[in-house]
Design an enzyme around this catalytic site. Structure first.
Site, PDB file in Angstrom:
ATOM      1  N   ASP A  98      -4.503   2.069  -9.161  1.00 28.47           N
ATOM      2  CA  ASP A  98      -3.675   3.206  -9.551  1.00 28.47           C
ATOM      3  C   ASP A  98      -4.035   3.583 -10.984  1.00 28.47           C
ATOM      4  O   ASP A  98      -3.770   2.828 -11.918  1.00 28.47           O
ATOM      5  CB  ASP A  98      -2.198   2.831  -9.453  1.00 28.47           C
ATOM      6  CG  ASP A  98      -1.261   4.018  -9.549  1.00 28.47           C
ATOM      7  OD1 ASP A  98      -1.524   4.905 -10.366  1.00 28.47           O
ATOM      8  OD2 ASP A  98      -0.259   4.039  -8.804  1.00 28.47           O
ATOM      9  N   ASP A  99      -4.654   4.750 -11.180  1.00 34.87           N
ATOM     10  CA  ASP A  99      -5.034   5.190 -12.519  1.00 34.87           C
ATOM     11  C   ASP A  99      -3.840   5.277 -13.456  1.00 34.87           C
ATOM     12  O   ASP A  99      -3.939   4.956 -14.641  1.00 34.87           O
ATOM     13  CB  ASP A  99      -5.709   6.569 -12.451  1.00 34.87           C
ATOM     14  CG  ASP A  99      -7.169   6.495 -12.030  1.00 34.87           C
ATOM     15  OD1 ASP A  99      -7.881   5.601 -12.516  1.00 34.87           O
ATOM     16  OD2 ASP A  99      -7.599   7.332 -11.220  1.00 34.87           O
ATOM     17  N   HIS A 129       2.840   8.125  24.382  1.00 36.18           N
ATOM     18  CA  HIS A 129       1.570   7.983  25.086  1.00 36.18           C
ATOM     19  C   HIS A 129       0.704   9.229  24.964  1.00 36.18           C
ATOM     20  O   HIS A 129       1.190  10.360  24.928  1.00 36.18           O
ATOM     21  CB  HIS A 129       1.819   7.686  26.574  1.00 36.18           C
ATOM     22  CG  HIS A 129       2.514   8.813  27.285  1.00 36.18           C
ATOM     23  ND1 HIS A 129       1.849   9.894  27.814  1.00 36.18           N
ATOM     24  CD2 HIS A 129       3.830   9.032  27.516  1.00 36.18           C
ATOM     25  CE1 HIS A 129       2.715  10.732  28.361  1.00 36.18           C
ATOM     26  NE2 HIS A 129       3.934  10.232  28.196  1.00 36.18           N
TER      27      HIS A 129
END
Length: 201
Positions: A34-35, A131
């Site tokens: 995470d910068d 489905h």
């Protein structure tokens, strides 16, 4: 299981939840990426800038915003990292279902049989995907949402908490299904729908 070394991109709430999934799966997370929080520690783990993650390591992007997920995944791919997947042991994945790289499933999630999911999709707590659904890339299904069978969901769609998408409907790329909305007809690309039945905001 993909790589042995796993990094979680994003050190916010979604990142901490991804760490919980990893721990429940017996996976070891090396660090958060995470910068904005680089140099901190979160839940006892280091937070590194993405550029410091080693090539060949696995990663999951634990950020709900699909556009941010796209940019960060592209950056990590460019650095030579490999998209991994995390499926909580209390999630259910049906037979003949294909999960794309970077898939994230929380506890109580149910993805039924014959589903095809693209890259970096997320199905959160107690959400269901019926489905034969097709989820394009970076689809996010938030907690408690119910996507019925044979639904087609476009790239970057957000299905809000507690929302319902009825059987056979389609939701176009970039659309947002608001929390608690009930989708009874097809949603065009880029539209935000709310209410029951869901209508454009």
């Amino acid at each position: 299981m993909w790589g042995e070394e796993l990094y979680v991109a994003g050190a916010g709430g979604a990142g901490r939840e991804a760490l919980d999934i990893a721990l429940a799966c017996g996976r070891t997370v090396a660090a958060f990426l995470d910068d904005f929080r680089a140099g901190e520690k979160v839940r006892g783990l280091r937070v590194l800038p993405p550029s410091e993650a080693p090539a060949g390591a696995g990663y999951v992007v634990a950020i709900a915003d699909a556009s941010v997920r796209e940019r960060l995944a592209a950056r990590l791919d460019g650095l030579g990292l490999i998209p991994d997947e995390l499926v909580h042991p209390r999630a259910t994945i049906g037979p003949e279902t294909t999960l794309g790289p970077g898939f994230l499933a929380h506890a109580g999630a149910l993805v039924s049989s014959g589903v095809i999911a693209g890259v970096h999709c997320q199905v959160h707590y107690n959400a269901t995907v019926g489905h034969d659904c097709v989820l394009a890339d970076r689809v996010t299904v938030l907690p408690g949402a119910n996507v019925a069978g044979a639904v087609r969901i476009g790239t970057g769609v957000l299905v809000g908490s507690g929302a319902v998408v009825l059987q056979g409907r389609s939701v176009g790329a970039g659309a947002v299904v608001g929390a608690g909305a009930v989708v009874t007809s097809d949603v065009p690309p880029g539209v935000v729908v709310v209410g029951s039945p869901a209508r454009p905001r």
